[in-house]
Design a protein around this motif. Structure first.
Motif, PDB file in Angstrom:
ATOM      1  N   SER A   1       0.830  -1.211   0.000  1.00  0.00           N
ATOM      2  CA  SER A   1       0.000   0.000   0.000  1.00  0.00           C
ATOM      3  C   SER A   1       0.856   1.249   0.000  1.00  0.00           C
ATOM      4  O   SER A   1       0.542   2.238  -0.658  1.00  0.00           O
ATOM      5  N   GLU A   2       1.968   1.180   0.742  1.00  0.00           N
ATOM      6  CA  GLU A   2       2.860   2.339   0.781  1.00  0.00           C
ATOM      7  C   GLU A   2       3.529   2.568  -0.561  1.00  0.00           C
ATOM      8  O   GLU A   2       3.667   3.707  -1.017  1.00  0.00           O
TER       9      GLU A   2
ATOM     10  N   ILE B   1       1.845   6.922  -6.681  1.00  0.00           N
ATOM     11  CA  ILE B   1       0.821   7.902  -7.013  1.00  0.00           C
ATOM     12  C   ILE B   1       1.264   9.316  -6.618  1.00  0.00           C
ATOM     13  O   ILE B   1       1.117  10.255  -7.398  1.00  0.00           O
ATOM     14  N   ASP B   2       1.867   9.430  -5.435  1.00  0.00           N
ATOM     15  CA  ASP B   2       2.366  10.750  -5.006  1.00  0.00           C
ATOM     16  C   ASP B   2       3.418  11.290  -5.960  1.00  0.00           C
ATOM     17  O   ASP B   2       3.426  12.467  -6.303  1.00  0.00           O
ATOM     18  N   ASN B   3       4.299  10.392  -6.359  1.00  0.00           N
ATOM     19  CA  ASN B   3       5.344  10.751  -7.298  1.00  0.00           C
ATOM     20  C   ASN B   3       4.778  11.263  -8.607  1.00  0.00           C
ATOM     21  O   ASN B   3       5.258  12.235  -9.174  1.00  0.00           O
TER      22      ASN B   3
ATOM     23  N   LEU C   1       1.120  -4.629 -10.998  1.00  0.00           N
ATOM     24  CA  LEU C   1       1.734  -5.700 -10.220  1.00  0.00           C
ATOM     25  C   LEU C   1       1.378  -5.563  -8.741  1.00  0.00           C
ATOM     26  O   LEU C   1       1.067  -6.555  -8.072  1.00  0.00           O
ATOM     27  N   ILE C   2       1.411  -4.329  -8.266  1.00  0.00           N
ATOM     28  CA  ILE C   2       1.075  -4.093  -6.865  1.00  0.00           C
ATOM     29  C   ILE C   2      -0.381  -4.485  -6.609  1.00  0.00           C
ATOM     30  O   ILE C   2      -0.689  -5.160  -5.628  1.00  0.00           O
ATOM     31  N   ASP C   3      -1.245  -4.110  -7.525  1.00  0.00           N
ATOM     32  CA  ASP C   3      -2.652  -4.486  -7.378  1.00  0.00           C
ATOM     33  C   ASP C   3      -2.840  -5.994  -7.405  1.00  0.00           C
ATOM     34  O   ASP C   3      -3.621  -6.542  -6.634  1.00  0.00           O
ATOM     35  N   SER C   4      -2.130  -6.646  -8.310  1.00  0.00           N
ATOM     36  CA  SER C   4      -2.244  -8.103  -8.370  1.00  0.00           C
ATOM     37  C   SER C   4      -1.785  -8.720  -7.062  1.00  0.00           C
ATOM     38  O   SER C   4      -2.411  -9.648  -6.552  1.00  0.00           O
ATOM     39  N   ALA C   5      -0.693  -8.192  -6.522  1.00  0.00           N
ATOM     40  CA  ALA C   5      -0.183  -8.724  -5.264  1.00  0.00           C
ATOM     41  C   ALA C   5      -1.201  -8.521  -4.148  1.00  0.00           C
ATOM     42  O   ALA C   5      -1.432  -9.417  -3.334  1.00  0.00           O
TER      43      ALA C   5
ATOM     44  N   PRO D   1       8.116  -6.614  -3.043  1.00  0.00           N
ATOM     45  CA  PRO D   1       6.849  -7.071  -2.441  1.00  0.00           C
ATOM     46  C   PRO D   1       5.798  -7.476  -3.474  1.00  0.00           C
ATOM     47  O   PRO D   1       4.903  -8.241  -3.161  1.00  0.00           O
ATOM     48  N   TYR D   2       5.938  -6.976  -4.691  1.00  0.00           N
ATOM     49  CA  TYR D   2       4.950  -7.323  -5.712  1.00  0.00           C
ATOM     50  C   TYR D   2       5.415  -8.446  -6.637  1.00  0.00           C
ATOM     51  O   TYR D   2       4.870  -8.637  -7.725  1.00  0.00           O
TER      52      TYR D   2
END
Ligand SMILES: [Zn+2]
Length: 131
Positions: free
Chosen positions: A27-28, A34-36, A82-86, A114-115
């Motif tokens: 999540s971080e 997104i912030d970037n 990838l993050i979403d899939s994870a 992590p992903y």
């Protein structure tokens, strides 16, 4: 039995503490990306400015439309996916298992990436093929 005081259920996929930690870092990572993007991309900033910050936190790659993909760029988009899939794998209780061969992905690898959705063997095989 081992003499360690830590209880570890035999047959459990990956321990829940570890998964909780990984969920947090995913999540971080996601909000970091997104912030970037908001900081570096005017188009993206414009898109998300119209959004509820709450929605932004749950932004799923499926919700991101074409315009947003253009703004983000395919590389970051790939990472977000990838993050979403994870995160989905965590919900399904399959996190930490290779999507190809279903073998356990070593925790070291998950800590580093992590992903990661594939074990090292499957990943390098795929990279060989895509070369
Ligand atoms: Zn594998």
């Amino acid at each position: 039995m081992a003499t360690t005081g830590k209880k570890k259920k035999k047959g459990a996929l990956v321990d829940q503490d570890f998964i909780g930690k990984m969920e947090k870092s995913l999540s971080e990572l996601k909000s970091g990306i997104i912030d970037n993007l908001i900081a570096s991309n005017e188009d993206f900033k414009e898109i998300v400015e119209g959004m509820d910050p709450k929605d932004l936190a749950d932004i799923a790659s499926d919700d991101i439309d074409r315009k947003m993909i253009e703004a983000i760029g395919s590389q970051e988009m790939k990472r977000l996916k990838l993050i979403d899939s994870a995160l989905t794998r965590i919900k399904q209780g399959k996190y930490g298992l290779c999507i190809k061969c279903s073998k356990h992905i070593p925790q070291d690898r998950l800590v580093a990436i992590p992903y990661a959705l594939m074990c090292i063997e499957c990943k390098s095989e795929e990279e060989r093929r895509n070369r």
